[in-house]
Each structure stands twice: as structure tokens, then as C-alpha cells.
Design a protein around this motif. Structure first.
Motif, PDB file in Angstrom:
ATOM      1  N   SER A   1      -5.448  13.513 -10.166  1.00 32.93           N
ATOM      2  CA  SER A   1      -4.912  12.820 -11.335  1.00 32.93           C
ATOM      3  C   SER A   1      -5.875  12.936 -12.510  1.00 32.93           C
ATOM      4  CB  SER A   1      -4.650  11.344 -11.023  1.00 32.93           C
ATOM      5  OG  SER A   1      -5.866  10.633 -10.856  1.00 32.93           O
ATOM      6  N   ARG A   2      -7.119  13.273 -12.202  1.00 32.67           N
ATOM      7  CA  ARG A   2      -8.142  13.422 -13.237  1.00 32.67           C
ATOM      8  C   ARG A   2      -8.556  14.863 -13.473  1.00 32.67           C
ATOM      9  NH1 ARG A   2     -12.584   8.527 -12.491  1.00 32.67           N
ATOM     10  NH2 ARG A   2     -11.112   6.792 -12.746  1.00 32.67           N
ATOM     11  N   LEU A   3      -8.427  15.691 -12.466  1.00 32.83           N
ATOM     12  CA  LEU A   3      -8.910  17.063 -12.540  1.00 32.83           C
ATOM     13  C   LEU A   3      -7.749  18.045 -12.471  1.00 32.83           C
ATOM     14  CD1 LEU A   3     -11.882  16.744 -10.025  1.00 32.83           C
ATOM     15  CD2 LEU A   3     -11.973  16.540 -12.517  1.00 32.83           C
ATOM     16  N   GLY A   4      -7.899  19.167 -13.114  1.00 33.53           N
ATOM     17  CA  GLY A   4      -6.866  20.190 -13.042  1.00 33.53           C
ATOM     18  C   GLY A   4      -6.857  20.899 -11.701  1.00 33.53           C
ATOM     19  N   ALA A   5      -5.679  21.396 -11.316  1.00 34.46           N
ATOM     20  CA  ALA A   5      -5.542  22.147 -10.067  1.00 34.46           C
ATOM     21  C   ALA A   5      -4.467  23.203 -10.278  1.00 34.46           C
ATOM     22  CB  ALA A   5      -5.163  21.226  -8.916  1.00 34.46           C
ATOM     23  N   LYS A   6      -4.809  24.441 -10.050  1.00 40.47           N
ATOM     24  CA  LYS A   6      -3.851  25.528 -10.248  1.00 40.47           C
ATOM     25  C   LYS A   6      -2.624  25.326  -9.362  1.00 40.47           C
ATOM     26  CE  LYS A   6      -7.323  29.031 -11.433  1.00 40.47           C
ATOM     27  NZ  LYS A   6      -7.923  30.331 -11.026  1.00 40.47           N
ATOM     28  N   GLY A   7      -1.467  25.504  -9.967  1.00 37.67           N
ATOM     29  CA  GLY A   7      -0.232  25.437  -9.206  1.00 37.67           C
ATOM     30  C   GLY A   7       0.202  24.044  -8.812  1.00 37.67           C
ATOM     31  N   GLN A   8      -0.478  23.009  -9.345  1.00 38.69           N
ATOM     32  CA  GLN A   8      -0.145  21.637  -8.959  1.00 38.69           C
ATOM     33  C   GLN A   8       0.083  20.753 -10.182  1.00 38.69           C
ATOM     34  OE1 GLN A   8      -2.405  19.912  -5.655  1.00 38.69           O
ATOM     35  NE2 GLN A   8      -3.374  21.890  -5.340  1.00 38.69           N
TER      36      GLN A   8
ATOM     37  N   VAL B   1       0.874  -1.178   0.000  1.00 34.40           N
ATOM     38  CA  VAL B   1       0.000   0.000   0.000  1.00 34.40           C
ATOM     39  C   VAL B   1       0.909   1.225   0.000  1.00 34.40           C
ATOM     40  CG1 VAL B   1      -1.937   1.190   1.071  1.00 34.40           C
ATOM     41  CG2 VAL B   1      -1.695  -1.283   1.361  1.00 34.40           C
ATOM     42  N   HIS B   2       0.956   1.907  -1.124  1.00 34.09           N
ATOM     43  CA  HIS B   2       1.873   3.037  -1.290  1.00 34.09           C
ATOM     44  C   HIS B   2       1.149   4.333  -0.938  1.00 34.09           C
ATOM     45  CE1 HIS B   2       5.386   5.156  -2.810  1.00 34.09           C
ATOM     46  NE2 HIS B   2       4.605   5.904  -3.566  1.00 34.09           N
ATOM     47  N   CYS B   3       1.360   4.800   0.294  1.00 35.60           N
ATOM     48  CA  CYS B   3       0.734   6.037   0.773  1.00 35.60           C
ATOM     49  C   CYS B   3       1.696   7.220   0.744  1.00 35.60           C
ATOM     50  CB  CYS B   3       0.229   5.862   2.201  1.00 35.60           C
ATOM     51  SG  CYS B   3      -0.942   4.510   2.435  1.00 35.60           S
ATOM     52  N   ALA B   4       2.985   6.962   0.624  1.00 34.56           N
ATOM     53  CA  ALA B   4       3.969   8.037   0.657  1.00 34.56           C
ATOM     54  C   ALA B   4       3.712   9.019  -0.477  1.00 34.56           C
ATOM     55  CB  ALA B   4       5.378   7.464   0.529  1.00 34.56           C
ATOM     56  N   GLY B   5       3.835  10.292  -0.170  1.00 30.42           N
ATOM     57  CA  GLY B   5       3.634  11.308  -1.195  1.00 30.42           C
ATOM     58  C   GLY B   5       3.863  12.691  -0.627  1.00 30.42           C
ATOM     59  N   GLU B   6       4.039  13.636  -1.527  1.00 28.41           N
ATOM     60  CA  GLU B   6       4.162  15.019  -1.115  1.00 28.41           C
ATOM     61  C   GLU B   6       3.592  15.919  -2.199  1.00 28.41           C
ATOM     62  OE1 GLU B   6       8.393  15.454  -0.478  1.00 28.41           O
ATOM     63  OE2 GLU B   6       8.652  16.347  -2.460  1.00 28.41           O
ATOM     64  N   VAL B   7       3.158  17.085  -1.790  1.00 29.05           N
ATOM     65  CA  VAL B   7       2.570  18.044  -2.723  1.00 29.05           C
ATOM     66  C   VAL B   7       3.111  19.435  -2.416  1.00 29.05           C
ATOM     67  CG1 VAL B   7       0.562  18.380  -1.214  1.00 29.05           C
ATOM     68  CG2 VAL B   7       0.413  18.973  -3.648  1.00 29.05           C
ATOM     69  N   SER B   8       3.349  20.203  -3.452  1.00 30.36           N
ATOM     70  CA  SER B   8       3.700  21.610  -3.294  1.00 30.36           C
ATOM     71  C   SER B   8       2.872  22.401  -4.294  1.00 30.36           C
ATOM     72  CB  SER B   8       5.201  21.843  -3.534  1.00 30.36           C
ATOM     73  OG  SER B   8       5.560  21.406  -4.830  1.00 30.36           O
ATOM     74  N   VAL B   9       2.562  23.639  -3.939  1.00 29.44           N
ATOM     75  CA  VAL B   9       1.718  24.483  -4.780  1.00 29.44           C
ATOM     76  C   VAL B   9       2.521  25.710  -5.196  1.00 29.44           C
ATOM     77  CG1 VAL B   9      -0.436  25.781  -4.936  1.00 29.44           C
ATOM     78  CG2 VAL B   9      -0.333  23.687  -3.551  1.00 29.44           C
ATOM     79  N   ARG B  10       2.718  25.866  -6.503  1.00 28.76           N
ATOM     80  CA  ARG B  10       3.416  27.037  -7.025  1.00 28.76           C
ATOM     81  C   ARG B  10       3.128  27.150  -8.517  1.00 28.76           C
ATOM     82  NH1 ARG B  10       7.566  23.571  -5.416  1.00 28.76           N
ATOM     83  NH2 ARG B  10       8.356  22.269  -7.124  1.00 28.76           N
ATOM     84  N   PRO B  11       3.239  28.349  -9.074  1.00 28.43           N
ATOM     85  CA  PRO B  11       3.035  28.506 -10.517  1.00 28.43           C
ATOM     86  C   PRO B  11       4.034  27.669 -11.300  1.00 28.43           C
ATOM     87  CG  PRO B  11       3.106  30.642  -9.412  1.00 28.43           C
ATOM     88  CD  PRO B  11       3.533  29.619  -8.406  1.00 28.43           C
ATOM     89  N   THR B  12       3.594  27.164 -12.446  1.00 26.90           N
ATOM     90  CA  THR B  12       4.448  26.304 -13.263  1.00 26.90           C
ATOM     91  C   THR B  12       5.749  26.998 -13.650  1.00 26.90           C
ATOM     92  OG1 THR B  12       2.554  25.076 -14.097  1.00 26.90           O
ATOM     93  CG2 THR B  12       4.560  25.011 -15.429  1.00 26.90           C
ATOM     94  N   ARG B  13       5.694  28.304 -13.856  1.00 23.45           N
ATOM     95  CA  ARG B  13       6.917  29.017 -14.268  1.00 23.45           C
ATOM     96  C   ARG B  13       8.000  28.965 -13.206  1.00 23.45           C
ATOM     97  NH1 ARG B  13       3.354  32.943 -12.571  1.00 23.45           N
ATOM     98  NH2 ARG B  13       4.173  34.442 -11.028  1.00 23.45           N
ATOM     99  N   LEU B  14       7.615  28.633 -11.953  1.00 22.97           N
ATOM    100  CA  LEU B  14       8.587  28.561 -10.869  1.00 22.97           C
ATOM    101  C   LEU B  14       9.041  27.129 -10.580  1.00 22.97           C
ATOM    102  CD1 LEU B  14       7.064  31.130  -8.349  1.00 22.97           C
ATOM    103  CD2 LEU B  14       8.813  31.504 -10.108  1.00 22.97           C
TER     104      LEU B  14
END
Length: 246
Positions: free
Chosen positions: A142-149, A84-97
Motif C-alpha cells: 500500500s506504500r511501495l510500488g510493485a510491478k504488475g500489482q 479482523v479483516h484478513c480476506a484478500g486476493e492478489v493477482s499479478v499482470r501488466p496494467t494493460r491487461l
């Protein structure tokens, strides 16, 4: 005599991974993965049941995982029947960065680490033919868009595509699925600004999820009750995706 089979839960030191570990511990012997041994030992102490094991590894360095895991399994004399692969991380920033190094780290932690673990677990040495179930914790993003992600969404999309390919390759011996949660209350999300959490809550018709909502699905997908389920990207999001964009 065959080595005892364990369930490997990655990212078990906090959040969804910790909740999944606690939910599975009564019925399964676990290998608890995380980066810090102290936090993992606290989770092991809280887990009921059997003599659970601890494996520390930094998934940001996915290139080292195969050798590390192989050595751990050989030294501990265990085999893995479920991942069961639960490890993960997320950061939010504009793509240009986005920097290449940050994107590579996200891909390593969220996807390539799982691919490396699976590769080892499918090899005769050290895991024999013990592996029966693979479950990756993905995201509704994984299915929907999200700004900065953008990179985060891409890593989870890769995981979902990998699940479908593996299911075709490994059936009928190994079942492979992913779970796509919406926003779930964890210590990390609860630390977000209250106004942001309120918006998230309003976007989920059934409200924000709890770790137990995800853990209960994990238990089902690893059970004999789900024996005819493979290759699926299963959404558990409190109705968020049904109302997205409305």
C-alpha cells in the motif's frame, strides 16, 4: 440480556486469516468467515476454546454482504465487538491487461467488503454499540510500488486511508488500525517458484515472515495494551520497506 460479543475474522479458512483465528480462539469467541464451509469447519475444529461460529459469504459480491451479515447476526443472536479483516486476493499482470471486472472484484474482496461489514456493525440493529475494535490486514505494497500489482496496491491503499478517516470519526468508542505485512510464508506463497521466493527472502533483512508474526501483532492491537493506538497503518515487514530500492 445482551447478546454474546464475538470477534469476526474474515478469510479465516487459510493463510494469515487461519493463523489469526487459531491465535485468538483461546481468549475470544469467534465468527469464522470464508467462502467454503468445509474448510471453515476444519478451522473451527482446530480452534481451542469457545463455541465458535461459521459464516460463509463470497466477498466478490460485496453488494450482498450487508443483508447477509445482518441476517446471520440476527439468526445467531450474536454481536461483534471486534473485526479482523484478513480476506484478500492478489493477482499479478501488466496494467494493460487489467479488465474492469477483475479490478472491481479485487476492490470488493480487499476493501469494499470490509467497508460494508463495518457499516452494518456500526448500526444499532443488529449490533447495538458492541463494536470496539477494527483491524484491517493491509500490505506493505500500500506504500511501495510493485510491478504488475497496481490494482492490488490501490485496494490496500484505500483500506489504509479508510482506517485513518474512521479513526477520526469513531474515536473514542472504536479503535481502528491496519497492519501492513511484508512477504509471509503461507501455502499460497510457498507454492511460488523457488527462485522468486529466494529473491523475496533476500529482500527482507529478517527473512520471510511467518503467520505467527502477524497473528501476534493482531493479538496485541486487540488488547488493552494497545488502548492508545488508533488511526495507524502499522508496518510489520521484516525490514523490507527500509531496504526497498537499495
Amino acid at each position: 440480556m445482551d447478546a454474546p460479543a464475538c470477534t469476526l475474522v474474515t478469510g479465516a479458512s487459510s493463510g494469515i486469516g487461519r493463523g489469526v483465528a487459531l491465535a485468538l480462539a483461546e481468549d475470544r469467541r469467534l465468527i469464522l468467515h470464508g467462502r467454503g464451509r468445509e474448510r471453515l469447519e476444519a478451522v473451527r475444529s482446530a480452534c481451542p476454546g469457545r463455541d465458535h461460529l461459521v459464516w460463509t459469504a463470497d466477498f466478490a459480491r460485496a453488494e450482498t454482504l450487508a443483508e447477509d451479515l445482518r441476517g446471520f447476526l440476527q439468526a445467531s443472536g450474536t454481536r461483534v465487538s471486534a473485526l479482523v479483516h484478513c480476506a484478500g486476493e492478489v493477482s499479478v499482470r501488466p496494467t494493460r491487461l487489467d479488465a474492469y471486472e477483475d479490478s472491481l472484484r479485487a476492490m470488493n474482496v480487499n476493501f469494499l467488503s470490509a467497508a460494508e461489514i463495518i457499516r452494518v456493525l456500526l448500526q444499532a440493529a443488529p449490533n447495538g454499540k458492541a463494536l470496539r475494535d477494527i483491524l484491517l490486514i493491509s500490505s506493505i505494497y500500500s506504500r511501495l510500488g510493485a510491478k504488475g500489482q497496481g490494482i492490488y496496491c490501490a485496494t490496500k491503499g484505500a483500506a489504509d486511508a479508510y482506517v485513518r478517516a474512521l479513526a477520526a470519526e469513531l474515536s473514542p468508542r472504536v479503535r481502528v488500525n491496519s497492519l501492513l505485512p511484508g512477504a509471509v510464508l503461507t501455502p499460497m506463497t510457498e507454492a511460488l517458484p523457488a527462485a522468486y521466493l529466494d529473491r523475496c527472502r533476500e529482500a527482507h533483512p529478517l527473512g520471510l515472515g511467518e503467520v505467527a508474526d502477524v497473528a501476534s501483532y493482531v493479538k496485541f492491537l486487540l488488547s488493552d495494551g494497545a488502548r492508545w493506538v488508533t488511526g495507524q497503518n502499522i508496518v510489520v515487514d521484516g525490514g523490507f520497506s527500509a531496504c526497498k530500492g537499495l
